[in-house]
Scaffold this motif. Structure first.
Motif, short mmCIF file in Angstrom:
data_model
loop_
_atom_site.label_atom_id
_atom_site.label_comp_id
_atom_site.label_asym_id
_atom_site.label_seq_id
_atom_site.Cartn_x
_atom_site.Cartn_y
_atom_site.Cartn_z
N ILE A 59 -1.97 -11.79 -11.91
CA ILE A 59 -3.38 -11.89 -12.23
C ILE A 59 -3.86 -13.33 -12.09
CG2 ILE A 59 -2.91 -12.22 -14.70
CD1 ILE A 59 -5.47 -10.65 -15.31
N PRO A 60 -5.03 -13.56 -11.54
CA PRO A 60 -6.01 -12.62 -10.99
C PRO A 60 -5.67 -12.27 -9.54
CG PRO A 60 -6.93 -14.83 -10.94
CD PRO A 60 -5.59 -14.94 -11.61
N LYS A 61 -5.76 -11.01 -9.22
CA LYS A 61 -5.39 -10.52 -7.90
C LYS A 61 -6.62 -10.02 -7.15
CE LYS A 61 -1.73 -7.96 -7.76
NZ LYS A 61 -0.86 -6.77 -7.96
N ILE A 62 -6.76 -10.47 -5.90
CA ILE A 62 -7.80 -9.98 -5.01
C ILE A 62 -7.18 -8.92 -4.10
CG2 ILE A 62 -9.34 -10.57 -3.10
CD1 ILE A 62 -9.58 -13.36 -4.30
N SER A 63 -7.77 -7.75 -4.09
CA SER A 63 -7.24 -6.64 -3.30
C SER A 63 -8.01 -6.53 -1.98
CB SER A 63 -7.35 -5.33 -4.09
OG SER A 63 -6.89 -4.23 -3.33
N LEU A 64 -7.28 -6.47 -0.86
CA LEU A 64 -7.89 -6.26 0.45
C LEU A 64 -7.66 -4.81 0.88
CD1 LEU A 64 -6.73 -9.46 2.41
CD2 LEU A 64 -8.61 -9.21 0.77
N TRP A 65 -8.64 -4.25 1.59
CA TRP A 65 -8.50 -2.86 2.04
C TRP A 65 -9.25 -2.66 3.34
CZ3 TRP A 65 -11.59 1.66 2.56
CH2 TRP A 65 -10.86 2.86 2.65
N ARG A 66 -8.56 -2.13 4.34
CA ARG A 66 -9.17 -1.80 5.64
C ARG A 66 -8.92 -0.34 6.00
NH1 ARG A 66 -11.08 -5.94 8.81
NH2 ARG A 66 -10.43 -8.05 8.27
N GLY A 67 -8.81 0.52 5.02
CA GLY A 67 -8.60 1.94 5.29
C GLY A 67 -7.15 2.33 5.38
N LEU A 68 -6.23 1.39 5.19
CA LEU A 68 -4.80 1.68 5.27
C LEU A 68 -4.22 1.80 3.86
CD1 LEU A 68 -3.80 -0.91 8.04
CD2 LEU A 68 -4.25 1.54 8.32
N GLY A 69 -3.66 2.96 3.53
CA GLY A 69 -3.05 3.15 2.23
C GLY A 69 -4.09 3.27 1.13
N GLU A 70 -3.61 3.34 -0.10
CA GLU A 70 -4.47 3.45 -1.27
C GLU A 70 -4.88 2.07 -1.76
OE1 GLU A 70 -5.65 6.23 -2.62
OE2 GLU A 70 -4.65 7.43 -1.06
#
Length: 361
Positions: free
Chosen positions: A308-319
């Motif tokens: 923590i603190p964590k920034i989450s990246l997401w491009r449609g891969l996985g949950e």
């Protein structure tokens, strides 16, 4: 005029409608939002101190007020918002002025509003303005503003801003400061929790994580670093790698030392150094981050070993990664997660501003 010459009114009412539950008792830094504010208040020599708000949890409020030396003043009107809390405090005030402070600003420091004290020349309200926005729940109010407050309540006008506009007042520009950050939504709470953890570290950390490879963690950090450097910050990076690595070139002295059996090798030059150390188990990324010197913050790139603190990246891969350490999401599309602050994955400036907030820089 100093704090010892004025009162303070902690405004702890309202419905917390945007949060969906009573935010006064949400936990930050091992205590509630309200208690954190009362702790800071008890450290100041105010002439009078009042805890003002709806008392449907009166027993808990009474215990907190007693613990920190405040007088509990209950709202008489239900559903009238902070204006009723202001009225209740002013009705008991003996000092000429009192500071009205919302209990939902966990980063607040009383020193930031000291300029208001120097500007008080008999006005009914002295209100700080931060980044173009008035902050009425961190403002100074004269006890004689009470009739205007009561009249507004009688009319059903519950907006403090309208009362301020109706009386002689002064606006005081203050520097943009995180002290005025309000916790209104669960996403705000997560950001503050990450920030408060960093305030206890010698060097603040931010983790950049993603559920799958090829999401662009390295590219995200590559674009983020120049933005942070533009702000004069020194940035360290720690990367987790499950495949192993070797930084030595064959024939170099450090390579020869390793070949000879050395378990750790350090090379120091006039412009820097590196350390390569064998370990029986994977070293903690957080521990390694703590070894970096001459940096203002450290970015950790890791899927599973960040903090923590964590920034989450997401491009449609996985949950989407939304664990208890995650404070914000940078994404390239719709993902259905609503409990976190949302950014476009290519918003480099937004990323820099967020990291600076999380690190207190």
């Amino acid at each position: 005029m100093d704090f010892a010459d004025i009162g303070v009114m902690i405004i702890a009412g309202g419905k917390s409608s945007r949060m969906g539950k009573d935010k006064r008792f949400l936990t930050v830094d091992n205590c509630s939002l309200l208690e954190l504010t009362l702790q800071k208040t008890a450290q100041q020599p105010f002439a009078e101190a009042y805890l003002c708000g709806e008392c449907h949890q009166a027993e808990g409020l009474f215990e907190l007020a007693k613990r920190y030396g405040l007088t509990l003043v209950a709202d008489e009107r239900q559903g009238a918002g902070p204006l009723e809390g202001l009225r209740a405090g002013l009705a008991h005030l003996q000092a000429e002025y009192a500071l009205a402070l919302s209990c939902d600003m966990p980063l607040f420091r009383y020193e930031v509003i000291r300029p208001l004290l120097a500007e008080a020349q008999g006005e009914m309200a002295i209100i700080p303005v931060v980044n173009g926005r008035r902050q009425p729940l961190a403002g100074l109010y004269h006890r004689d503003v009470l009739p205007a407050v009561e009249a507004a309540l009688q009319r059903g006008d519950y907006k403090i801003g309208q009362v301020i506009d109706s009386v002689p007042h002064k606006l005081v520009e203050l520097a943009d400061d995180d002290a005025f950050f309000n916790v209104n939504r669960s996403s705000d709470l997560r950001l503050v929790q990450g920030r408060l953890v960093n305030e206890k570290r010698q060097v603040p950390l931010v983790t950049v994580s993603a559920p799958k490879s090829n999401t662009g963690k390295t590219t995200f950090i590559e674009r983020l670093i120049p933005k942070l450097k533009e702000r004069g910050l020194r940035v360290g990076v720690v990367k987790g790698d499950c495949h192993g690595y070797d930084v030595d070139e064959e024939g170099k002295d450090s390579y020869r030392f390793k070949q000879a059996g050395a378990d750790g090798v350090a090379v120091v030059s006039p412009k820097g150094y590196f350390i390569q150390q064998k370990t029986e188990q994977r070293a903690s990324l957080i521990e390694i981050a703590g070894r970096l010197t001459d940096v203002d913050l450290v970015i950790i790139e890791s899927r599973n070993h960040g903090t923590i603190p964590k920034i989450s990246l997401w491009r449609g891969l996985g949950e989407v990664i939304v664990d208890e350490d995650t404070v914000a999401i940078f994404s390239s599309g719709e993902h259905g997660e609503t409990s976190l602050r949302q950014y476009d994955i290519d918003d480099d400036e937004g990323a820099a501003q967020l990291v600076c907030f999380l690190c207190g820089l």
